[in-house]
Every structure is written in structure tokens, then in C-alpha cells.
Scaffold this motif. Structure first.
Motif, short mmCIF file in Angstrom:
data_model
loop_
_atom_site.label_atom_id
_atom_site.label_comp_id
_atom_site.label_asym_id
_atom_site.label_seq_id
_atom_site.Cartn_x
_atom_site.Cartn_y
_atom_site.Cartn_z
N LEU A 189 -8.56 -4.24 4.45
CA LEU A 189 -9.84 -4.62 5.24
C LEU A 189 -10.90 -3.74 4.02
N GLY A 190 -10.70 -4.47 2.26
CA GLY A 190 -11.39 -4.87 1.78
C GLY A 190 -11.29 -3.31 0.84
N GLY A 191 -9.49 -3.34 0.95
CA GLY A 191 -9.31 -1.95 0.14
C GLY A 191 -9.27 -1.40 0.65
N LEU A 192 -9.27 -0.80 1.67
CA LEU A 192 -9.26 0.95 2.59
C LEU A 192 -7.86 0.82 2.87
N PHE A 193 -7.52 0.13 3.18
CA PHE A 193 -6.06 0.18 3.23
C PHE A 193 -5.12 -0.56 1.95
N ASP A 194 -3.87 -0.36 1.54
CA ASP A 194 -3.23 -0.87 0.27
C ASP A 194 -1.64 -0.89 1.13
N PRO A 195 -2.00 -2.42 1.91
CA PRO A 195 -0.66 -3.04 2.07
C PRO A 195 0.15 -3.80 1.16
N ALA A 196 -0.66 -4.02 -0.43
CA ALA A 196 0.11 -4.18 -1.67
C ALA A 196 1.30 -3.67 -2.12
N SER A 197 0.78 -2.36 -1.88
CA SER A 197 2.24 -1.28 -2.34
C SER A 197 3.33 -1.54 -1.38
N LYS A 198 3.03 -1.70 -0.13
CA LYS A 198 4.81 -1.39 0.91
C LYS A 198 5.25 -2.61 1.01
N ALA A 199 4.26 -4.20 0.16
CA ALA A 199 4.78 -5.64 -0.47
C ALA A 199 5.70 -5.00 -1.08
N MET A 200 5.11 -4.01 -2.09
CA MET A 200 6.01 -4.44 -3.42
C MET A 200 5.33 -4.88 -4.90
N VAL A 201 3.97 -4.62 -4.80
CA VAL A 201 3.36 -5.89 -5.45
C VAL A 201 3.53 -4.73 -6.55
N ARG A 203 1.19 -1.90 -8.86
CA ARG A 203 0.08 -1.44 -9.28
C ARG A 203 -0.35 -1.21 -10.44
N ARG A 204 -1.16 -1.49 -11.50
CA ARG A 204 -1.14 -1.62 -12.87
C ARG A 204 -2.99 -1.67 -13.05
N SER A 205 -3.57 -1.03 -14.00
CA SER A 205 -4.50 -0.55 -14.08
C SER A 205 -4.94 -0.50 -15.53
N GLU A 206 -5.63 -1.69 -16.27
CA GLU A 206 -6.28 -1.59 -17.60
C GLU A 206 -7.96 -1.45 -17.49
N ASP A 207 -7.38 -1.21 -18.98
CA ASP A 207 -9.41 -1.52 -19.39
C ASP A 207 -10.02 -1.90 -20.64
N PHE A 208 -11.06 -2.40 -21.54
CA PHE A 208 -10.42 -2.78 -22.79
C PHE A 208 -10.42 -2.05 -23.92
N GLY A 209 -10.80 -0.95 -23.30
CA GLY A 209 -9.63 0.03 -24.57
C GLY A 209 -8.56 0.29 -24.42
N LYS A 308 7.52 -6.75 -19.61
CA LYS A 308 7.22 -6.26 -18.32
C LYS A 308 8.41 -5.85 -17.64
N HIS A 309 9.90 -5.70 -18.21
CA HIS A 309 10.58 -4.80 -17.16
C HIS A 309 11.18 -4.20 -17.85
N ALA A 310 10.88 -3.33 -19.48
CA ALA A 310 10.65 -2.02 -20.55
C ALA A 310 10.00 -2.09 -19.93
N ARG A 311 8.24 -2.30 -18.94
CA ARG A 311 7.55 -1.05 -18.88
C ARG A 311 7.88 0.19 -18.17
N GLY A 312 7.09 1.47 -18.69
CA GLY A 312 7.33 2.04 -16.95
C GLY A 312 6.25 2.45 -16.35
N LYS A 313 5.66 2.69 -15.54
CA LYS A 313 5.74 3.03 -14.42
C LYS A 313 2.96 3.32 -14.33
N ASP A 314 2.54 2.71 -14.73
CA ASP A 314 0.87 2.91 -14.84
C ASP A 314 0.73 4.33 -13.91
N ALA A 315 0.39 5.11 -14.52
CA ALA A 315 -0.65 6.43 -13.37
C ALA A 315 -1.53 4.97 -12.03
N ASP A 316 -2.18 5.78 -10.88
CA ASP A 316 -3.29 4.75 -10.07
C ASP A 316 -4.88 4.03 -11.29
#
Length: 333
Positions: A189-201, A203-209, A308-316
Motif C-alpha cells: 500500500l504505497g510502502g506503508l507496509f513491508d511485505p518484502a522483508s517477510k518475503a526475505m528480500v 534491504r539495502r540503502s545506497e547514496d552517491f557518497g 554479495k554473499h560476503a556482504r554484511g547486513k545494511d542498516a535501514d
């Protein structure tokens, strides 16, 4: 839109961002031991001009040994306190000592006198405006609603993450992030819920820095900006790469756009309230904020360089205040 009516909203949103731009709290605390940022051997050298191959290796010891950095133990013989657990969850490393920094760690901060003045200004605005608003927000808004707000803004940052993953040469991660964005935008519903996490997809967060760091700009001097909070010179340049990718900035109506940005800043500040006791009781709160922020930022870049497999967990969320959270009214309307 009338400029006079826009100004109060702009000032309020800017004030909320003064808390320092730390990463938002992850739902599952992790303790990551990150090697401290080291200063160049020559006092007059500019880290921003040092080639990547001669910048000090800052790979965490756990990663050098082949271990998962997300499960690397934090050094020390005593069990961490709740406050130290909160610190580790937010910054990916052990809490600094009472003096405000970890033993033996040295940040490259040649502009420290200027940065301390800016930090003091940001703290004044934080304690006068941002912290009271965040406190009221957590008391009035139910937890499930705050979680929905956090999910919504996290989902909106997906275009920035996907683009930077492609720029870093990580198409598999970009594909995962795209699938996560589509799933949460529709079923969630527009991102209000997070079914992707339940589907084990993941979560990564990146920026140009981070992308500039992955491209080789590894060492960079620390700078604290008014309202934006902690940055490095590299991350200041990184802002230019993220601005065109912000969905919120495409909203033409100033009142709606600045209102969303203000809500995002309040939500981010509310997630940092667990650190208020540590900050208030620190002997050198500036050094604590600087060293913790640089450690977390360094870990994010080092993490991007692993497989990819050696990468640690990202913060949100990323370390700095997201570029789409900073209000920039369209004065031409």
C-alpha cells in the motif's frame, strides 16, 4: 505559492534536520566491530587528494578473517549495557569511551574548530526544536503508525539506492532492490507496509557518497554542515548525484512537499532518541558523534566492496540525512 507562507515551513523543517543526520535505527540490533578511521601520516596532507591505493586499509578485522561483519564480536570483557546496545545497533560498532572516542582512533578532522562551532549550533536547534517535536511525536502517534511512516519514506528512497547500486556495478543487488520497491509499493500500500522483508528480500540503502567511495575516493576529511549535520567532503559532492533521483522533490506544491519533508525529519529524529542519554552524558559529545558517524560511514563503503554473499547486513537507512528530506521551495511559484 506565496513565499511568506512558505518561509515558516522551511524554517521548521530545517530546524528539525539539525539533530545531526545519523542513520535510522534498524529493527534488529547488530554489533559490528569497525576499524577506526585513521589520519594521514603527513599532517599537511589532504585526504581528499590522496589516491585510493595509499589510503590506510580500513577493512574490519572480521572481514579480513573471512567472518561475517554483522556477527563479529565487540571487543571487551564486560557485557554491554542497554545504551551500548542501542549505540551498536545505530552505528554498527561499539560505543566510544567516556572521553567521547574509542581508544586509539583518530579521525581526519583538520577543520575541527569550525566543525565544533557548527555542531554547537546544531545542538542548540536540536534541543530547542527537533527533540521536543520528536518526543511529542512518539507520545501521540502509535507505534504501528510510526512504523508505517518509516516504511513509507524508506520505500521512497529506492530509486536512489537502485541507481547507485547500478553505478557500483552491482546489478543483482539493484534487481533485488527493484523487486522490493515494486512489492512494497503495491502489496504494501504505497510502502506503508513491508511485505518484502517477510518475503526475505534483502534491504539495502545506497547514496552517491557511497558510490564515490566505492569508485576509489576512500579517505575524506570530516565536515559538519549547519542543519545537514555530519558529512565528509566526499559526501557533500555526493549530494549532487542524489538530488535528481528524489521522488519527493518532484512534488511541485511547496506546502505538500515541505510537509512531507518535515514529517520525515521528525520520524528520523524520533528513531535517534535512544542515543540521547549517551550524547548528554558524554564528556566530548562532538568527538563521540564524529567518530561514530565516520566509523559507520566507513563500514558502509567497505561493505559495498565485498561480494554479495560476503556482504554484511545494511542498516535501514544511510548515515547522512537523505537529500530528499531537506526542504528547497520552488520560489518561482
Amino acid at each position: 505559492m506565496n513565499v511568506i507562507r512558505t518561509l515558516p515551513l522551511l524554517v521548521l523543517a530545517l530546524a528539525l534536520s539539525a539533530c545531526a543526520g545519523k542513520p535510522a535505527r534498524d529493527s534488529a540490533p547488530v554489533s559490528v566491530e569497525v576499524a577506526p578511521v585513521t589520519a594521514p601520516t603527513t599532517a599537511t596532507a589532504d585526504a581528499d587528494a590522496v589516491p585510493a591505493d595509499i589510503v590506510a586499509d580500513t577493512t574490519p578485522p572480521a572481514a579480513q578473517a573471512g567472518a561475517d561483519p554483522a556477527t563479529a564480536p565487540v571487543s571487551g570483557g564486560t557485557a554491554p549495557t542497554n545504551a551500548e546496545d542501542d549505540f551498536a545497533a545505530l552505528y554498527g560498532g561499539p560505543a566510544p569511551t567516556a572521553e567521547g572516542s574509542e581508544g586509539g582512533s583518530t579521525a581526519y578532522d583538520p577543520w575541527e574548530p569550525f566543525n565544533r562551532k557548527v555542531h554547537s549550533f546544531n545542538n542548540v536547534v536540536d534541543r530547542a526544536v527537533a527533540r521536543p517535536l520528536a518526543t511529542a511525536y512518539t507520545r501521540v502517534v502509535p507505534r504501528f503508525a510510526r512504523t508505517g511512516v518509516t516504511n513509507f519514506f524508506s520505500n521512497l528512497r529506492a530509486p536512489v539506492t537502485i541507481t547507485n547500486q547500478l553505478l557500483q556495478g552491482r546489478p543483482d543487488d539493484a534487481w533485488d532492490s527493484l523487486g522490493r520497491f515494486l512489492m512494497n509499493s503495491t502489496l504494501g500500500l504505497g510502502g506503508l507496509f513491508d511485505p518484502a522483508s517477510k518475503a526475505m528480500v534483502p534491504r539495502r540503502s545506497e547514496d552517491f557518497g557511497q558510490t564515490l567511495g566505492a569508485w576509489g575516493w576512500r579517505g575524506s576529511r570530516y565536515v559538519e554542515l549547519p542543519f545537514f549535520g555530519p558529512r565528509t567532503v566526499r559526501d557533500v559532492f555526493g549530494l549532487a548525484g542524489d538530488i535528481p533521483l528524489s521522488p519527493i522533490r518532484t512534488i511541485e506544491e511547496d506546502k505538500i512537499r515541505i510537509g512531507l519533508q518535515g514529517l520525515q525529519l521528525v520520524d528520523m529524529r524520533s528513531q535517534l532518541m535512544a542515543l540521547d542519554d549517551i550524547r548528554d552524558n558524554a564528556v566530548d559529545e562532538y568527538a563521540l558523534t564524529r567518530d561514530a558517524w565516520l566509523q559507520r560511514r566507513n563500514y558502509q563503503i567497505e561493505n559495498d566492496l565485498r561480494g554479495k554473499h560476503a556482504r554484511g547486513k545494511d542498516a535501514d537507512d544511510t548515515a547522512p540525512i537523505p537529500v530528499d528530506a531537506m526542504p528547497m521551495p520552488n520560489w518561482g511559484n
